[in-house]
Write a protein that holds these residues in place. Structure first.
Motif, PDB file in Angstrom:
ATOM      1  N   VAL A   7       1.060  -1.190   0.061  1.00 16.39           N
ATOM      2  CA  VAL A   7       0.131   0.118   0.207  1.00 16.39           C
ATOM      3  C   VAL A   7       1.354   1.252   0.347  1.00 16.39           C
ATOM      4  O   VAL A   7       1.188   2.076  -0.659  1.00 16.39           O
ATOM      5  CB  VAL A   7      -0.459   0.466   1.172  1.00 16.39           C
ATOM      6  N   LYS A  11       1.205   4.520  -3.053  1.00 19.77           N
ATOM      7  CA  LYS A  11       0.867   5.260  -2.593  1.00 19.77           C
ATOM      8  C   LYS A  11       1.751   6.696  -2.723  1.00 19.77           C
ATOM      9  O   LYS A  11       1.585   7.691  -3.013  1.00 19.77           O
ATOM     10  CB  LYS A  11       0.057   5.727  -0.857  1.00 19.77           C
ATOM     11  N   ASP A  24      -5.721   6.918  -1.561  1.00 13.64           N
ATOM     12  CA  ASP A  24      -6.219   6.253  -0.550  1.00 13.64           C
ATOM     13  C   ASP A  24      -6.157   4.764  -1.191  1.00 13.64           C
ATOM     14  O   ASP A  24      -6.905   4.516  -2.348  1.00 13.64           O
ATOM     15  CB  ASP A  24      -7.861   6.539   0.016  1.00 13.64           C
ATOM     16  N   ASP A  26      -7.083   0.610  -0.688  1.00 12.33           N
ATOM     17  CA  ASP A  26      -8.128  -0.424  -0.461  1.00 12.33           C
ATOM     18  C   ASP A  26      -7.462  -1.413  -0.354  1.00 12.33           C
ATOM     19  O   ASP A  26      -7.527  -2.270  -1.638  1.00 12.33           O
ATOM     20  CB  ASP A  26      -9.605  -0.741  -0.549  1.00 12.33           C
ATOM     21  N   ALA A  28      -7.988  -4.542   0.900  1.00 12.22           N
ATOM     22  CA  ALA A  28      -8.565  -5.698   0.590  1.00 12.22           C
ATOM     23  C   ALA A  28      -9.203  -6.035  -0.595  1.00 12.22           C
ATOM     24  O   ALA A  28      -9.131  -7.144  -1.598  1.00 12.22           O
ATOM     25  CB  ALA A  28      -9.482  -6.319   1.377  1.00 12.22           C
ATOM     26  N   GLY A  29     -10.007  -4.871  -1.364  1.00  8.84           N
ATOM     27  CA  GLY A  29     -10.017  -5.054  -2.935  1.00  8.84           C
ATOM     28  C   GLY A  29      -9.238  -4.397  -3.861  1.00  8.84           C
ATOM     29  O   GLY A  29      -9.963  -4.798  -4.582  1.00  8.84           O
ATOM     30  N   THR A  33      -8.229   4.566  -5.449  1.00  5.52           N
ATOM     31  CA  THR A  33      -8.551   6.157  -5.222  1.00  5.52           C
ATOM     32  C   THR A  33      -7.941   7.239  -5.273  1.00  5.52           C
ATOM     33  O   THR A  33      -6.918   7.732  -4.136  1.00  5.52           O
ATOM     34  CB  THR A  33     -10.049   6.659  -4.093  1.00  5.52           C
TER      35      THR A  33
END
Length: 59
Positions: A7, A11, A24, A26, A28-29, A33
């Motif tokens: 992550v 980012k 952002d 996610d 898990a998914g 964004t």
């Protein structure tokens, strides 16, 4: 992406694009964004994700 380090890498790469004001992720998914001052070409975002070492899958 499988962990917090993943992550952070995504980012950091996307966040380094000119005009990006926030990212952002996610975990898990697998959804990213991106917030920006002006529209950013999706190809530039995809290139940043790939630079971080990950593949981009669109649906």
């Amino acid at each position: 992406m499988t962990c917090g380090h993943c992550v952070s890498s995504v980012k950091e790469e996307i966040g380094g694009l000119p005009g990006v004001t926030g990212v952002d992720v996610d975990l898990a998914g697998g959804l990213v964004t991106v917030r920006s001052e002006d529209p950013i070409d999706a190809a530039r975002i995809a290139a940043a994700v790939e630079e971080a070492g990950y593949d981009v899958v669109t649906s």
